[in-house]
Motif scaffolding. Sequence first.
Motif: not given
Length: 276
Positions: A160-177
């Motif tokens: 996915a392209d980060i500009l287009d991607f959106r969450l539609d379900s829940n997560y406990d941790i989002l990580f990005s480096s």
Amino acid sequence: MKDKLARNISIYRKEKGLTQEALAQKLGLTYQAVSKWENAQTMPDLSLLPALSQVLEVSIDKLLGYAYQDKKITIYEEEYKTPEYYWGLEPSRMCYRVLELLPPTKHLRLLDIGCGEGKDAVFFARNGYDVTALDISDAGLDKTKRLADKIGVPIKVLKADILDFRLDSNYDILFSSGVLHYIKPEYREEIFGNYKQFTNTNGIHVFNVFVNKPFIAPPPEKEPNAYKWHSGELLGYYHDWLIPDSSEVVFDCNSSGIPHKHAMTKMIAQKVSEIK
């Protein structure tokens, strides 16, 4: 599909500086029709997609939420095609902070946004997290899958392209480096709002961003799709969350073979329950 298309029509219409009425006029429709598209009440007729694509200047695939196949998004695609791991196999230090703050003593869903070649995603999977790894690079995702298979851990990969991607379900941790500089400034409030919305209570976001400093020369890599961040900007999106950690560092880098420096903001934010 309907929700992705609705969101993308709205995003790219606004990017072109068009009102709903202006877009409708170009397509020979009423503005109510465009409004219904963007609210996911209806979908455009298939015969309208070519004209809609032309007016908004994006491909039909991109409108429908599929990542570009023909546009070079990352400068690292060719680097990732080599047998060696461009970023090495040692996990980021931020990974250990995740283990400290939210250890996998129960089932925890983790999303690695911009996983690259997968070193951090595989580290998390080895430690018992339910990991989804997202990236735009086919070569990077292939390496992520190979590394996960070699270690013997399950990982879900998603292109996915980060500009287009959106969450539609829940997560406990989002990580990005080292990835969030690919988000255009005008998209940041909406994107981080989406990330926050689909995070479980007591979940955490562990992010870093490169920040612009006048005393540090631009990096030697010429990234056409990179956008500057400023000190404190990332933290501003989390004014209503607990901030266990936030710091700014300047460090040496040799990733391109040319010694240079970066300034980076590192932030950990936690979603806590509101007082009723």
